[in-house]
Scaffold this motif. Structure first.
Motif, short mmCIF file in Angstrom:
data_model
loop_
_atom_site.label_atom_id
_atom_site.label_comp_id
_atom_site.label_asym_id
_atom_site.label_seq_id
_atom_site.Cartn_x
_atom_site.Cartn_y
_atom_site.Cartn_z
N PRO A 9 0.82 -1.22 0.00
CA PRO A 9 0.00 0.00 0.00
C PRO A 9 0.86 1.27 0.00
N LEU A 10 0.20 2.40 -0.14
CA LEU A 10 0.90 3.68 0.03
C LEU A 10 1.36 3.79 1.48
N PHE A 11 0.44 3.45 2.39
CA PHE A 11 0.83 3.41 3.81
C PHE A 11 -0.07 2.45 4.58
N TYR A 12 0.41 2.02 5.74
CA TYR A 12 -0.36 1.20 6.67
C TYR A 12 -0.77 2.09 7.83
N LEU A 69 -9.61 10.07 8.35
CA LEU A 69 -8.69 10.24 9.47
C LEU A 69 -8.04 8.90 9.81
N HIS A 70 -6.75 8.94 10.06
CA HIS A 70 -6.00 7.71 10.35
C HIS A 70 -4.73 8.02 11.11
N CYS A 71 -4.19 6.97 11.71
CA CYS A 71 -2.89 7.07 12.37
C CYS A 71 -1.94 6.17 11.57
N THR A 72 -1.02 6.80 10.84
CA THR A 72 -0.09 6.03 9.99
C THR A 72 0.86 5.22 10.88
N THR A 73 1.08 3.95 10.52
CA THR A 73 2.14 3.20 11.19
C THR A 73 3.38 3.19 10.31
N LYS A 74 3.20 2.81 9.05
CA LYS A 74 4.36 2.73 8.14
C LYS A 74 4.01 3.33 6.79
N PHE A 75 4.79 4.33 6.38
CA PHE A 75 4.65 4.88 5.04
C PHE A 75 5.46 3.99 4.12
N SER A 76 4.75 3.22 3.30
CA SER A 76 5.40 2.14 2.57
C SER A 76 5.69 2.53 1.11
N LYS A 135 13.49 7.28 15.02
CA LYS A 135 14.88 7.51 14.62
C LYS A 135 14.95 8.15 13.24
N GLU A 136 14.14 7.61 12.34
CA GLU A 136 14.09 8.12 10.97
C GLU A 136 13.83 9.62 10.96
N ALA A 137 13.01 10.08 11.92
CA ALA A 137 12.62 11.48 11.93
C ALA A 137 13.57 12.37 12.72
N SER A 147 6.37 7.53 20.07
CA SER A 147 6.26 8.97 20.32
C SER A 147 5.63 9.72 19.16
N ARG A 148 5.91 9.23 17.96
CA ARG A 148 5.46 9.93 16.75
C ARG A 148 3.99 9.65 16.40
N ALA A 149 3.36 8.72 17.10
CA ALA A 149 2.00 8.30 16.73
C ALA A 149 1.00 9.46 16.82
N HIS A 150 0.30 9.69 15.74
CA HIS A 150 -0.61 10.85 15.67
C HIS A 150 -1.66 10.63 14.58
N ILE A 151 -2.66 11.48 14.61
CA ILE A 151 -3.65 11.55 13.54
C ILE A 151 -3.58 12.97 12.98
N THR A 152 -3.29 13.11 11.70
CA THR A 152 -3.28 14.44 11.09
C THR A 152 -4.72 14.94 10.97
N LEU A 153 -4.97 16.13 11.49
CA LEU A 153 -6.31 16.72 11.38
C LEU A 153 -6.37 17.75 10.27
N VAL A 159 1.67 22.47 2.89
CA VAL A 159 2.41 21.66 3.86
C VAL A 159 2.00 20.20 3.67
N GLU A 160 2.99 19.31 3.64
CA GLU A 160 2.73 17.87 3.44
C GLU A 160 2.37 17.24 4.78
N ALA A 161 1.51 16.22 4.72
CA ALA A 161 1.02 15.59 5.95
C ALA A 161 2.14 15.02 6.81
N VAL A 162 3.24 14.59 6.20
CA VAL A 162 4.34 14.00 6.98
C VAL A 162 4.82 14.96 8.07
N GLN A 163 4.58 16.25 7.87
CA GLN A 163 5.03 17.27 8.84
C GLN A 163 4.37 17.12 10.21
N THR A 164 3.16 16.58 10.27
CA THR A 164 2.44 16.49 11.55
C THR A 164 3.22 15.68 12.57
N GLY A 165 3.74 14.53 12.15
CA GLY A 165 4.52 13.69 13.06
C GLY A 165 5.82 14.36 13.48
N LEU A 166 6.40 15.12 12.58
CA LEU A 166 7.65 15.82 12.90
C LEU A 166 7.37 16.94 13.91
P1 A2P Z 1 0.63 11.59 8.42
O1 A2P Z 1 0.73 10.19 8.88
O2 A2P Z 1 1.38 12.55 9.27
O3 A2P Z 1 -0.78 12.04 8.26
P2 A2P Z 1 0.55 11.67 1.43
O4 A2P Z 1 -0.88 12.05 1.34
O5 A2P Z 1 1.48 12.81 1.63
O6 A2P Z 1 0.97 10.75 0.32
O7 A2P Z 1 0.68 10.81 2.75
C1 A2P Z 1 -0.16 9.75 3.04
C2 A2P Z 1 -0.05 9.45 4.52
O8 A2P Z 1 1.24 8.93 4.83
C3 A2P Z 1 -0.24 10.65 5.39
O9 A2P Z 1 -1.06 10.24 6.44
C4 A2P Z 1 1.15 11.06 5.80
O10 A2P Z 1 1.37 11.71 6.99
C5 A2P Z 1 1.91 9.76 5.75
N1 A2P Z 1 3.27 10.01 5.27
C6 A2P Z 1 3.62 10.59 4.10
N2 A2P Z 1 4.96 10.59 3.95
C7 A2P Z 1 5.48 9.99 5.05
C8 A2P Z 1 6.79 9.69 5.50
N3 A2P Z 1 7.87 9.99 4.78
N4 A2P Z 1 6.92 9.08 6.71
C9 A2P Z 1 5.86 8.79 7.45
N5 A2P Z 1 4.59 9.04 7.09
C10 A2P Z 1 4.39 9.64 5.90
#
Ligand code: A2P
Length: 219
Positions: A9-12, A69-76, A135-137, A147-153, A159-166
């Motif tokens: 997937p794009l992400f889990y 709305l979701h809490c990303t575990t792994k951006f795959s 560590k990656e961040a 620590s990074r676990a969150h839901i982007t609102l 601004v890209e969603a990845v910024q929320t966890g940062l």
């Molecule tokens: P987040 O989990 O903070 O909401 P996009 O729409 O930019 O393709 O991202 C899809 C989802 O994956 C979003 O939920 C986004 O952030 C998360 N995401 C995007 N890039 C990364 C990354 N490099 N590392 C971790 N999560 C990411």
């Protein structure tokens, strides 16, 4: 089995049910309303690029929320991201895929870039949390797993969603340093802290439980 080809997937992540999404958005909106009324917030409105002459702050317009709305575990990244294949093969990921989970939201935060909910993961939930996510961040710093676990609102324009966890990790770093004279305000939702640079964190006096399904997002 050997005949199946892995589809990445794009992400889990944990995906909120319809009802939990509405509830979470309502909780977020309440914070935005509280902030909008707060003199301390108005004083620091410049952090958000607001003109000093503006009297009414509409943060709901500032942040533009979209998608489920979701809490990303792994951006795959469809298998292209570092560790994507190893993650897909984790026993816990396979076992829990499509299972229901209750997530605990312990706080909400707003920065000039993002709005998010802070998620407190249980030990079971940490089983599907990637070992290197923090560590990656942060590179140098050791922060507790999860620590990074969150839901982007919502995110500000461009601004890209990845910024929320940062942004959340930045809050946690500042909490850890703990030597700042933060402004604290009691609200009916909980303690609201100002960390400077437009960074506001609400520690909920009552955690919000949301229903989710663990799975993958394949747009
Ligand atoms: P987040 O989990 O903070 O909401 P996009 O729409 O930019 O393709 O991202 C899809 C989802 O994956 C979003 O939920 C986004 O952030 C998360 N995401 C995007 N890039 C990364 C990354 N490099 N590392 C971790 N999560 C990411």
């Amino acid at each position: 089995g050997s005949l199946e080809e892995a589809v990445y997937p794009l992400f889990y992540g944990w995906f909120l049910t319809h009802k939990s999404q509405s509830h979470t958005k309502e909780t977020g909106k309440k914070l935005l309303e509280t902030l909008g009324e707060l003199d301390e917030f108005k004083e620091h409105w410049g952090d958000f690029g607001g003109a000093a002459s503006e009297t009414r702050i509409n943060l709901e317009e500032y942040f533009d929320g979209k998608g489920i709305l979701h809490c990303t575990t792994k951006f795959s990244d469809y298998g292209k991201a570092t560790g994507a294949q190893e993650y897909a093969e984790l026993e816990a990921v396979k076992e829990f895929f499509s299972s229901a989970f209750h997530l605990q939201i312990s706080g909400l935060f707003i920065t000039p870039r993002t709005a998010g909910a802070r998620v407190r993961l249980s030990d079971k939930q940490l089983e599907v949390w990637p070992a290197d996510s923090e560590k990656e961040a942060t590179l140098s710093e050791e922060l507790p797993r999860g620590s990074r676990a969150h839901i982007t609102l919502g995110c500000a324009k461009d601004v890209e969603a990845v910024q929320t966890g940062l942004d959340l990790l930045e809050f946690i770093r500042m909490e850890k340093e703990g030597d700042q004279d933060w402004a604290v305000k009691d609200t009916d939702q909980g303690k609201l802290r100002y960390f400077g640079k437009g960074m506001w964190m609400l520690e909920l006096s009552e955690e919000v439980t949301v229903k989710t399904i663990f799975g993958g997002f394949y747009p």
